[in-house]
Design a protein around this motif. Structure first.
Motif, mmCIF file in Angstrom:
data_model
loop_
_atom_site.group_PDB
_atom_site.id
_atom_site.type_symbol
_atom_site.label_atom_id
_atom_site.label_comp_id
_atom_site.label_asym_id
_atom_site.label_seq_id
_atom_site.Cartn_x
_atom_site.Cartn_y
_atom_site.Cartn_z
ATOM 1 N N LEU A 254 3.453 6.028 -5.493
ATOM 2 C CA LEU A 254 3.272 6.109 -6.945
ATOM 3 C C LEU A 254 2.156 7.097 -7.286
ATOM 4 C CD1 LEU A 254 4.016 4.953 -9.747
ATOM 5 C CD2 LEU A 254 2.283 3.178 -9.358
ATOM 6 N N GLU A 255 1.074 7.035 -6.533
ATOM 7 C CA GLU A 255 -0.045 7.962 -6.752
ATOM 8 C C GLU A 255 0.403 9.399 -6.553
ATOM 9 O OE1 GLU A 255 -4.611 8.187 -5.202
ATOM 10 O OE2 GLU A 255 -3.046 8.265 -3.668
ATOM 11 N N GLU A 256 1.199 9.634 -5.524
ATOM 12 C CA GLU A 256 1.686 10.980 -5.229
ATOM 13 C C GLU A 256 2.488 11.545 -6.403
ATOM 14 O OE1 GLU A 256 1.767 14.268 -2.802
ATOM 15 O OE2 GLU A 256 0.875 12.339 -2.217
ATOM 16 N N ARG A 257 3.164 10.658 -7.127
ATOM 17 C CA ARG A 257 4.014 11.104 -8.222
ATOM 18 C C ARG A 257 3.233 11.370 -9.502
ATOM 19 N NH1 ARG A 257 7.056 8.138 -11.937
ATOM 20 N NH2 ARG A 257 6.702 6.190 -10.807
ATOM 21 N N VAL A 258 2.170 10.603 -9.772
ATOM 22 C CA VAL A 258 1.544 10.680 -11.095
ATOM 23 C C VAL A 258 0.146 11.275 -11.101
ATOM 24 C CG1 VAL A 258 2.885 8.733 -11.967
ATOM 25 C CG2 VAL A 258 0.639 8.320 -10.943
ATOM 26 N N SER B 115 0.829 -1.210 0.000
ATOM 27 C CA SER B 115 0.000 0.000 0.000
ATOM 28 C C SER B 115 0.860 1.256 0.000
ATOM 29 C CB SER B 115 -0.925 -0.001 1.223
ATOM 30 O OG SER B 115 -1.861 -1.058 1.147
ATOM 31 N N GLN B 116 1.934 1.247 0.780
ATOM 32 C CA GLN B 116 2.825 2.404 0.819
ATOM 33 C C GLN B 116 3.439 2.668 -0.556
ATOM 34 O OE1 GLN B 116 5.681 1.779 3.951
ATOM 35 N NE2 GLN B 116 4.116 1.609 5.543
ATOM 36 N N THR B 117 3.779 1.596 -1.264
ATOM 37 C CA THR B 117 4.350 1.744 -2.614
ATOM 38 C C THR B 117 3.322 2.370 -3.556
ATOM 39 O OG1 THR B 117 5.759 -0.201 -2.274
ATOM 40 C CG2 THR B 117 5.382 0.503 -4.548
#
Length: 283
Positions: free
Chosen positions: A14-18, A8-10
């Motif tokens: 990833l969501e934060e970046r894209v 979940s942390q990964t």
């Protein structure tokens, strides 16, 4: 809130970046839902009071709704609106029956159907050089520019102007203010029978009855935005039934699609005739 797994942390990184965030998010990554509950990948369950902004009125993964969705996906997903489709016809018939007659227009979202209501109101007074639509202080009708112009909450409009002209704001449940606002320029009155984002404040019956009387007198359209209150949310199929006040235009959304993008406008044939071929559309 329980801590996130490595997986979940990964995903969240990833969501934060894209993904560009425009709304605050809860620190929860649900994997599936059943009824009133959401479950994460570890099997922890959370009672869902949010229900997707009031969309999931039957809960998550309701068997009948899931069966209907899967069945239609296997047959036909999309054709555009230039074809006659049996499911669309049958839904329109059902909504018309529930609303005591009328014609139905479908769209993808609540904001889009508010846009159509604005068009209807302005077309109603098309010979008037300054048509106005009366809106309620504290109301919320959507994020597209017409719907946002009708919305009377400053926090949603910061640094986004200028907005469409022709919207007149009045305090909610204030008969005297409504009386003063209604003139021969008034093309419509847009009301949530229960002010939603403005504090979950029900209208009084006298207020809605006065709006009905004034719209009839001035030739304006009375529009009830029941995108949140419609389809059983107040104990009646439509909130206006509780008040025994019939609008000219009824707007539905959210629960109507059960999670799929669907909204509807229902109006009497006279108002529906204000729009012709090409005046409005939705893919």
């Amino acid at each position: 809130m329980r801590s996130h797994s490595v997986h979940s942390q990964t995903l969240l990184k990833l969501e934060e970046r894209v993904l560009k965030k425009t709304v605050p998010q809860l620190p929860l990554l649900p994997e599936y839902g059943r009824g009133s509950w959401l479950y994460d990948e570890s099997g922890n369950r959370y009672l869902d009071f949010f229900t997707g902004h009031g969309v999931m009125c039957l809960g998550h993964a309701h068997p009948a709704l899931t069966e209907a969705m899967i069945g239609q996906i296997h047959k036909l997903v999309h054709t555009g609106n230039h074809f006659h489709l049996e499911p669309r016809i049958r839904l329109a018939v059902r909504l018309s029956e529930l609303a005591d007659g009328g014609q139905v227009f479908f769209s993808n979202s609540g904001a889009e159907i508010v846009e159509l209501a604005i068009k209807l109101c302005r077309r109603r007074k098309r010979g008037n050089p300054r048509p106005t639509i009366v809106c309620m202080r504290g109301s919320f009708h959507g994020r597209t520019y017409g719907a946002l112009s009708a919305t009377r909450q400053r926090e949603y409009k910061r640094r986004l102007g200028p907005f469409l002209p022709g919207f007149v704001e009045v305090p909610f449940n204030d008969p005297e203010a409504l009386n003063r606002a209604m003139t021969h320029h008034t093309a419509g009155v847009l009301i949530e029978p229960v002010l939603g984002e403005g504090g979950v404040i029900p209208a009084t019956r006298d207020y809605l009855a006065l709006a009905r009387e004034l719209c009839t007198r001035t030739g304006a359209l009375l529009v009830f935005d029941e995108i949140q209150t419609g389809l059983g949310r107040t104990g009646e199929m439509f909130a206006c039934r509780r008040y025994r006040v019939r609008p000219d235009v009824l707007l539905l959304g959210k629960a109507l699609g059960g999670g799929l993008p669907l909204s509807a406008l229902i109006t009497h044939p006279e108002a529906a005739s204000l729009l012709g071929l090409g005046d409005h559309g939705s893919t």
